[in-house]
Design a protein around this motif. Structure first.
Motif, short mmCIF file in Angstrom:
data_model
loop_
_atom_site.label_atom_id
_atom_site.label_comp_id
_atom_site.label_asym_id
_atom_site.label_seq_id
_atom_site.Cartn_x
_atom_site.Cartn_y
_atom_site.Cartn_z
N THR A 30 0.82 -1.22 0.00
CA THR A 30 0.00 0.00 0.00
C THR A 30 0.84 1.27 0.00
O THR A 30 0.42 2.30 -0.54
CB THR A 30 -0.92 0.01 1.23
N LYS A 31 2.02 1.22 0.58
CA LYS A 31 2.86 2.41 0.65
C LYS A 31 3.98 2.39 -0.39
O LYS A 31 4.10 3.30 -1.21
CB LYS A 31 3.47 2.54 2.05
N ASP A 32 4.76 1.33 -0.39
CA ASP A 32 5.95 1.29 -1.25
C ASP A 32 5.61 0.93 -2.69
O ASP A 32 5.99 1.65 -3.63
CB ASP A 32 6.97 0.30 -0.68
N THR A 33 4.90 -0.16 -2.89
CA THR A 33 4.61 -0.61 -4.26
C THR A 33 3.68 0.37 -4.98
O THR A 33 3.95 0.76 -6.12
CB THR A 33 3.97 -2.01 -4.25
N PHE B 275 13.76 3.78 -14.26
CA PHE B 275 14.09 5.12 -13.78
C PHE B 275 13.44 5.39 -12.41
O PHE B 275 14.02 6.10 -11.58
CB PHE B 275 13.65 6.18 -14.79
N ALA B 276 12.25 4.85 -12.20
CA ALA B 276 11.60 5.01 -10.89
C ALA B 276 12.43 4.37 -9.79
O ALA B 276 12.64 4.96 -8.72
CB ALA B 276 10.20 4.42 -10.92
N ALA C 247 15.03 8.95 -0.77
CA ALA C 247 13.65 8.45 -0.75
C ALA C 247 13.29 7.96 0.64
O ALA C 247 14.16 7.60 1.45
CB ALA C 247 13.47 7.33 -1.77
N THR C 248 12.01 7.95 0.93
CA THR C 248 11.52 7.41 2.21
C THR C 248 10.56 6.25 1.99
O THR C 248 10.10 5.64 2.95
CB THR C 248 10.79 8.51 3.02
N ASN C 249 10.23 5.97 0.75
CA ASN C 249 9.39 4.82 0.42
C ASN C 249 9.63 4.44 -1.03
O ASN C 249 10.32 5.15 -1.76
CB ASN C 249 7.91 5.12 0.68
N GLY C 250 9.02 3.35 -1.44
CA GLY C 250 9.16 2.89 -2.82
C GLY C 250 9.96 1.60 -2.89
O GLY C 250 10.67 1.22 -1.96
N ILE C 251 9.83 0.92 -4.03
CA ILE C 251 10.52 -0.35 -4.21
C ILE C 251 12.04 -0.17 -4.21
O ILE C 251 12.78 -0.95 -3.61
CB ILE C 251 10.06 -1.02 -5.53
#
Length: 239
Positions: free
Chosen positions: A40-43, A176-177, A185-189
């Motif tokens: 819910t947050k990272d993906t 690139f993401a 960054a503080t979240n994300g894959i």
């Protein structure tokens, strides 16, 4: 098979990776449909940046590509600039984006859009530039409005090459993401991949890579379905 025959802490077995991925991504409470914050947050965070950046970069690439493809003079003038700029790896421009836009989502979306726009721009310009002059002359002879020429002649004729650029751009947008999430960054894959690597959480690292592969497959399948529907006439014309 190799991981079963020769166990290694760096290459877990597929069974362990799938089991860990299940707990990592689907071990949440029923109120969140069993989805964990990793989804819910990272993906979803990464997916949102990918889709927005892909849309913005594709629109910019198509608009500029059509303009360049239709005007030989403009193509000759811009070709050296385009070749110079696209020869710079997009990942090398990430520090510049950070300096100009900071470390937030706007920077990441802009970085993705910039990186993928070249794929779409070049393929669009080539597609439009390869349209037979007779087709364009026909539109002028019938005095079709510019919008009708664009929607009825130019874009349909260039669409196969445009979609070729879009397929490459979609894969690039995901890449690139991830790269943009490696820094500030503080979240994300990408952020979670770096965290797993730094903490030596090998199973988590492989689980995130597995998720990336699944996301890439799903996104490309969706684009392929859209392409097949929109270009059904092209396959019929060639058969």
């Amino acid at each position: 098979m190799a991981t079963l025959l020769r166990p290694s802490p760096f290459f877990p077995t597929p069974q362990r990776i799938f089991a860990n991925a299940g707990k990592l991504f689907f071990g949440g409470p029923p109120s969140s449909l069993f989805l964990t914050p990793a989804v819910t947050k990272d993906t979803f965070g990464t997916l949102g940046r990918v889709l927005i950046g892909f849309a913005l970069g594709s629109i910019a690439g198509i608009v500029i590509g059509v303009a360049i493809g239709l005007r030989r003079v403009l193509r000759d003038v811009t070709d050296p600039v385009v070749e110079f700029l696209r020869s710079i790896p997009a990942t090398a421009t990430l520090p510049l984006f950070i300096v100009l836009l900071g470390g937030g989502d706007n920077m990441r979306v802009a970085f993705i859009a910039y990186g993928i726009s070249w794929f779409v721009l070049i393929n669009t310009a080539n597609g439009v530039g390869s349209i037979h002059p007779t087709q364009l002359a026909m539109g002028r002879a019938f005095r079709l409005p510019w919008r009708r020429q664009l929607s009825g002649i130019i874009l349909p004729a260039a669409m196969p090459k445009i979609f070729a650029g879009l397929r490459i751009a979609l894969t690039g947008a995901l890449m690139f993401a991830i790269v943009s999430e490696f820094m500030l960054a503080t979240n994300g894959i990408g952020f979670q991949l770096i965290q797993a690597q730094g903490r030596f959480q090998i199973l988590n690292m492989w689980s995130w890579m597995l998720l990336l592969a699944v996301l890439g497959l799903v996104l490309n399948t969706i684009l392929e379905v859209v392409e097949n529907r929109l270009l059904a006439w092209h396959r019929l014309a060639r058969s």
